[in-house]
Design a protein around this motif. Structure first.
Motif, short mmCIF file in Angstrom:
data_model
loop_
_atom_site.label_atom_id
_atom_site.label_comp_id
_atom_site.label_asym_id
_atom_site.label_seq_id
_atom_site.Cartn_x
_atom_site.Cartn_y
_atom_site.Cartn_z
N PHE A 14 -26.38 -9.46 70.30
CA PHE A 14 -26.64 -8.09 70.76
C PHE A 14 -25.63 -7.13 70.13
O PHE A 14 -24.43 -7.47 70.07
N ILE B 163 -28.29 -15.74 69.95
CA ILE B 163 -28.91 -14.41 69.96
C ILE B 163 -27.78 -13.40 70.00
O ILE B 163 -26.89 -13.50 70.87
N GLY C 30 -29.05 -3.34 71.71
CA GLY C 30 -30.06 -4.36 71.97
C GLY C 30 -29.88 -5.55 71.05
O GLY C 30 -28.87 -5.67 70.34
N ILE C 31 -30.89 -6.41 71.06
CA ILE C 31 -30.80 -7.63 70.25
C ILE C 31 -30.87 -7.28 68.77
O ILE C 31 -31.78 -6.56 68.32
#
Lengths: 153, 153
Positions: free
Chosen positions: A15, A13, A95-96
């Motif tokens: 960011f 993931i 954010g992601i």
């Protein structure tokens, strides 16, 4: 249309952040680990970064990585030159940014993702030249950018 | 400050979406699986939803779940009543809203997260009454909302 990616286990993931050193401290505090090294995305001679179809020799970023379980968490702080990192950060804020999958055969997977309906946003080689990445735009369909990762054996 | 959560393996990634049926179709197409059922968040008598410290009997959402590897992906479409789901969707748009961790002992974990620097945004019981969730605000520090999940044995 078949699924475009063979291995659907999430690899990473990613960011986008404005201040990687500050956010890195918070992640280390949250995970209860030492702060990992921050590295830069490398030299264009190796990375051959392409942003929206054009060579982007000045597009760079700082990166750092946390691991927990089988999953990698990446923080990215872009430099001031045009890149998909900077473009996305300016448009959507911190954010992601992406979820990543390991693939075998980058070009055929990019083509499969394009056939599926995603647009290639940016691609390049790893800073050590031992693999490559591609960011595919799945914001309309999956509400997130999909990153393909291929590490050379 | 020690890390507030014991098990740092990611349990879930949650997306906020405007049209769960439409986005669900795209996820099923991407993963190459059948479309899962859409369920609603349940009755207040069971869920006891609290939004920013107050009972929120009208706050509801539709949810659906995909599984790949050890990870769950959740899509959430809120109803029109005030909730953290609706608040966040209006403020930030569609996309990844939270990452989730399994915990044991919800109240003590909420307190540990508060001591760490997170604010409790919303909590409630599962629609079948067999567990509970809490959304903790880590947007400043980790650039994402952290969800705590506790399933009763």
């Amino acid at each position: 249309m078949d699924k475009p990616i063979e291995d659907m286990r999430l690899a990473q993931i990613g960011f986008l952040v404005n201040d990687i050193e500050k956010t890195k401290k918070e992640f280390a505090r949250f995970f209860g680990v030492e702060e990992p090294e921050t590295v830069n995305s490398g030299e264009f001679e190796i990375t051959k970064t392409q942003y929206r179809g054009e060579p982007a020799p000045k597009a760079k970023c700082y990166m750092t990585f946390f691991y927990f379980g089988d999953l990698q968490m990446e923080l990215i702080q872009p430099n001031e030159e045009p890149s998909i990192w900077k473009e996305h950060l300016e448009q959507f804020g911190e954010g992601i940014h992406h979820i990543s999958f390991n693939v075998k055969g980058m070009q055929k997977t990019i083509s499969a993702c394009e056939d599926w309906g995603m647009e290639l946003l940016q691609k390049g080689e790893y800073r050590r030249g031992n693999g490559r990445y591609a960011f595919m735009d799945a914001l309309d369909s999956l509400k997130v950018v999909v990153e393909l990762l291929e590490r050379d054996e």
